[in-house]
Scaffold this motif. Structure first.
Motif, mmCIF file in Angstrom:
data_model
loop_
_atom_site.group_PDB
_atom_site.id
_atom_site.type_symbol
_atom_site.label_atom_id
_atom_site.label_comp_id
_atom_site.label_asym_id
_atom_site.label_seq_id
_atom_site.Cartn_x
_atom_site.Cartn_y
_atom_site.Cartn_z
ATOM 1 N N GLY A 94 29.251 43.605 27.491
ATOM 2 C CA GLY A 94 28.298 43.823 26.408
ATOM 3 C C GLY A 94 28.925 43.785 25.031
ATOM 4 N N THR A 95 30.255 43.641 24.973
ATOM 5 C CA THR A 95 30.941 43.550 23.679
ATOM 6 C C THR A 95 31.476 42.138 23.480
ATOM 7 N N CYS A 119 46.220 42.858 35.042
ATOM 8 C CA CYS A 119 44.988 42.461 34.360
ATOM 9 C C CYS A 119 43.823 42.656 35.327
ATOM 10 N N ILE A 120 42.883 43.521 34.955
ATOM 11 C CA ILE A 120 41.663 43.712 35.731
ATOM 12 C C ILE A 120 40.561 42.947 35.007
ATOM 13 N N SER A 121 39.980 41.957 35.668
ATOM 14 C CA SER A 121 39.002 41.099 34.994
ATOM 15 C C SER A 121 37.845 40.752 35.916
ATOM 16 N N SER A 122 36.706 40.474 35.304
ATOM 17 C CA SER A 122 35.512 40.130 36.072
ATOM 18 C C SER A 122 35.596 38.708 36.630
ATOM 19 N N LYS A 123 36.446 37.864 36.055
ATOM 20 C CA LYS A 123 36.610 36.481 36.532
ATOM 21 C C LYS A 123 38.082 36.111 36.521
ATOM 22 N N ILE A 124 38.401 35.101 37.327
ATOM 23 C CA ILE A 124 39.734 34.505 37.263
ATOM 24 C C ILE A 124 39.536 33.019 36.986
ATOM 25 N N ASP A 125 39.639 32.663 35.738
ATOM 26 C CA ASP A 125 39.551 31.264 35.344
ATOM 27 C C ASP A 125 40.555 31.043 34.218
ATOM 28 N N GLU A 126 40.620 29.811 33.753
ATOM 29 C CA GLU A 126 41.627 29.473 32.747
ATOM 30 C C GLU A 126 41.410 30.247 31.441
ATOM 31 N N VAL A 127 40.157 30.509 31.088
ATOM 32 C CA VAL A 127 39.863 31.235 29.849
ATOM 33 C C VAL A 127 40.397 32.663 29.933
ATOM 34 N N HIS A 128 40.103 33.357 31.037
ATOM 35 C CA HIS A 128 40.548 34.740 31.184
ATOM 36 C C HIS A 128 42.069 34.831 31.252
ATOM 37 N N LYS A 153 30.091 37.537 26.659
ATOM 38 C CA LYS A 153 29.648 38.900 26.370
ATOM 39 C C LYS A 153 29.630 39.776 27.622
ATOM 40 N N ASP A 154 29.314 39.192 28.775
ATOM 41 C CA ASP A 154 29.226 39.965 30.016
ATOM 42 C C ASP A 154 30.564 40.096 30.738
ATOM 43 N N ASP A 155 31.613 39.535 30.196
ATOM 44 C CA ASP A 155 32.925 39.609 30.831
ATOM 45 C C ASP A 155 33.555 40.984 30.622
ATOM 46 N N PHE A 156 34.426 41.341 31.574
ATOM 47 C CA PHE A 156 35.152 42.614 31.496
ATOM 48 C C PHE A 156 36.644 42.334 31.674
ATOM 49 N N MET A 157 37.487 43.047 30.908
ATOM 50 C CA MET A 157 38.936 42.857 31.048
ATOM 51 C C MET A 157 39.707 44.075 30.545
ATOM 52 N N THR A 209 44.342 39.641 43.515
ATOM 53 C CA THR A 209 43.796 40.195 44.750
ATOM 54 C C THR A 209 42.438 40.815 44.451
ATOM 55 N N HIS A 210 41.616 40.955 45.494
ATOM 56 C CA HIS A 210 40.292 41.556 45.332
ATOM 57 C C HIS A 210 40.204 42.772 46.247
ATOM 58 N N GLY A 211 39.059 43.436 46.238
ATOM 59 C CA GLY A 211 38.859 44.586 47.111
ATOM 60 C C GLY A 211 39.471 45.869 46.594
ATOM 61 N N THR A 212 39.758 45.933 45.284
ATOM 62 C CA THR A 212 40.351 47.148 44.722
ATOM 63 C C THR A 212 39.319 48.001 43.986
ATOM 64 N N ASN A 213 38.067 47.541 43.935
ATOM 65 C CA ASN A 213 37.008 48.302 43.280
ATOM 66 C C ASN A 213 35.655 47.766 43.755
ATOM 67 N N GLN A 214 34.608 48.535 43.499
ATOM 68 C CA GLN A 214 33.273 48.189 44.006
ATOM 69 C C GLN A 214 32.585 47.090 43.199
ATOM 70 N N TYR A 215 33.135 46.732 42.052
ATOM 71 C CA TYR A 215 32.476 45.759 41.177
ATOM 72 C C TYR A 215 32.969 44.330 41.415
ATOM 73 N N ASN A 216 33.866 44.162 42.393
ATOM 74 C CA ASN A 216 34.480 42.861 42.677
ATOM 75 C C ASN A 216 35.273 42.316 41.491
ATOM 76 N N PHE A 217 35.731 43.207 40.614
ATOM 77 C CA PHE A 217 36.668 42.788 39.577
ATOM 78 C C PHE A 217 38.002 42.457 40.248
ATOM 79 N N ASN A 218 38.679 41.456 39.737
ATOM 80 C CA ASN A 218 39.937 41.006 40.325
ATOM 81 C C ASN A 218 41.120 41.678 39.636
ATOM 82 N N LEU A 219 42.153 41.957 40.410
ATOM 83 C CA LEU A 219 43.401 42.499 39.885
ATOM 84 C C LEU A 219 44.456 41.398 39.916
ATOM 85 N N THR A 220 44.910 40.981 38.740
ATOM 86 C CA THR A 220 45.963 39.974 38.626
ATOM 87 C C THR A 220 47.262 40.680 38.242
ATOM 88 N N THR A 221 48.325 40.358 38.954
ATOM 89 C CA THR A 221 49.609 41.034 38.757
ATOM 90 C C THR A 221 50.707 40.026 38.467
#
Length: 495
Positions: free
Chosen positions: A164-165, A229-238, A172-176, A201-213
């Protein structure tokens, strides 16, 4: 006139059970400790200035002294809380109390994990990370608490973007959330010049946010999680945003070897932000093998045919000689072409892997001197099964808390190794085993130059070249001869 204080104590079994629930849950198996009538037993104390008057009725009616309805005493609860705070596991606490049994069973001897859970909640030891019942608010409070620290270097959050920010170029709907502590920064700057691995990796939270290490290999040959990095997507932009924020803090990182999973996202984002481009780009063997096994379904043949294809793929993956690899690859492609049932798999293999053979074949990775494909998987397993206790984590504030706890524990592990001069890992044990084996074997050694030797194999008609390298700062040594393992390189597969 003297002032007095009168207190009256009633039997805890006396009274009528009045449920406060909405009827959504069944009553516990032991039932209510209330007997739905009144027990006459009581104690009344009158405390005066110079004396205490006690009146009591010891007769209990309507119930027996059943251990299941006795409360856990305050002393025992405080003892359990102290053990929990000291980090003693629930199973160990239960075992300790059961060892104290001396034929007279007490309430403390039959405590359960549920009892320990309730005591943890009562003493505020259950969810230290939980600053609010609403997960999003709790995370926000954690981040703000870090930001309020007067020493800005102690704030581990270098980017916090909520849904939302606005934060360009994210949507706008992305989270990081990007986490980089001061110690992670120091380790990343020190060890990223050699090898750097990245995976999600996935499965670390209920929102299906990905954990990149991001993991680097330290001087002991072990992986260290250097950034999260905890993010709602894993793509080149993120990932571009992730690496850009890392670069702002550490400067441009220049690893010699860059290892990632099979997707091109990490590599494309890295070379866009960091420079110069790493000399070696390797694909994680675990991901390659996993993708191959998933796509065996493209073969229309029997299980025997699929087993043959998979076995050949594994041989190609591990083959250490380039000429032998190329010959084997050529014959394998011909075999796939000959069998109509394998045509779909051949199309997949050729389009996805043949043109990228230098990224996954062992024969093309020898100069990289890296065998860390399990480092990231080992870290993610440790996080999920030890810190998250093998359960599917629901809350994001819990993940944030445990990630910082992982870094803290890793720092102390490094401190122990540095103070003790190293650690006897599986890798070090293998080196020591090779040393003992070499003492019992006669080798034909020919000196080619001051820093190069040729050693004849005892089992194959091959000669291996051993070359002395420049001294390195690693701590992986042979305990017997005190020689650093990377001081020499060899063309054998073992190395």
């Amino acid at each position: 006139m003297d002032k007095t204080v009168t207190t009256k104590y009633y039997c805890h079994r006396s009274g009528v059970f009045k449920s406060k629930s909405k009827g959504e849950r069944s009553l516990k198996i032991t039932g209510s400790f209330k007997i739905d009538q009144y027990c006459p037993s009581f104690i009344r104390t009158v405390v005066g200035m110079i004396n205490i008057e006690v009146t009591y009725c010891k007769t209990h009616l309507g119930h027996q002294n059943e251990i299941r309805f006795l409360p856990i005493s305050t002393v025992v609860q405080e003892t359990i809380a102290g053990k929990i705070e000291s980090g003693i596991l629930p199973n160990v606490i239960i075992d300790q109390f059961r060892n104290e049994t001396n034929y007279n069973i007490e309430k403390k001897n039959i405590i359960t994990r549920k009892d320990i859970y309730n005591i943890s909640a009562k003493f505020g030891l259950l969810h230290k990370y939980k600053l609010h019942d609403v997960d999003a608010i709790s995370v926000d409070l954690q981040v703000k608490r870090f930001a309020q620290n007067s020493n800005k270097s102690l704030n581990p959050i270098i980017l916090y973007k909520t849904q939302g920010t606005e934060y360009f170029p994210l949507e706008k709907d992305d989270f990081m959330i990007i986490i980089l502590t001061e110690t992670q920064k120091a380790v990343l700057e020190k060890f990223s010049s050699e090898k750097l691995c990245i995976d999600a990796t996935h499965g670390t939270n209920q929102y299906n946010f990905n954990l990149t290490t991001i993991v680097v290999i330290d001087e002991f040959g072990e992986g260290y999680p250097a950034a999260f990095c905890i993010s709602s997507k894993i793509d080149e932009v993120h990932m571009t945003v992730f690496f850009s924020k890392i670069k702002e803090v550490t400067g441009s990182l220049t690893p010699n070897v860059f290892m990632s999973d099979d997707a091109p996202v990490f590599w494309n984002a890295w070379i866009k932000i960091m420079s110069p481009i790493p000399k070696f780009h390797l694909l994680c063997k675990w991901h390659i093998d996993n993708n191959w096994r998933k796509n065996l379904k493209k073969i229309d043949g029997s299980l025997t045919t699929k087993a043959y294809v998979y076995k050949t793929l594994r041989v190609l993956l591990e083959e250490s000689d380039i000429t032998e690899f190329e010959n084997l690859l050529s014959s394998f492609l011909c075999k796939l072409e000959e069998e109509p049932a394998m045509h779909n798999f051949k199309a997949y293999f050729v389009s996805t892997y043949v043109h990228r053979k230098k990224l996954w074949a062992a024969c093309y990775q020898r100069q990289a001197m890296i065998n860390t494909n399990m480092v990231l998987e080992a870290f993610h397993k440790t996080l999920k099964h030890i810190y998250l206790k093998g359960k599917k984590n629901q809350r994001l504030d819990a993940l944030l808390w445990h990630l910082l706890k992982v870094v803290r524990d890793k720092n102390f592990e490094r401190l122990v190794k540095l103070c003790n001069g190293g650690k006897v890992t599986h890798f070090v044990n293998v080196i020591n085993s090779r040393h003992r084996s070499a003492l019992q074997t006669n080798y034909k050694v020919i000196k080619i130059s001051d820093d190069t030797w040729s050693v004849a194999s005892n089992s194959l008609e091959l000669d291996y070249l051993i070359k002395q390298n420049e001294p390195c700062s690693c701590k992986v040594i042979c305990i017997v001869c005190k020689c650093y393992v990377h001081l020499f390189s060899c063309t054998c597969y073992d190395y």
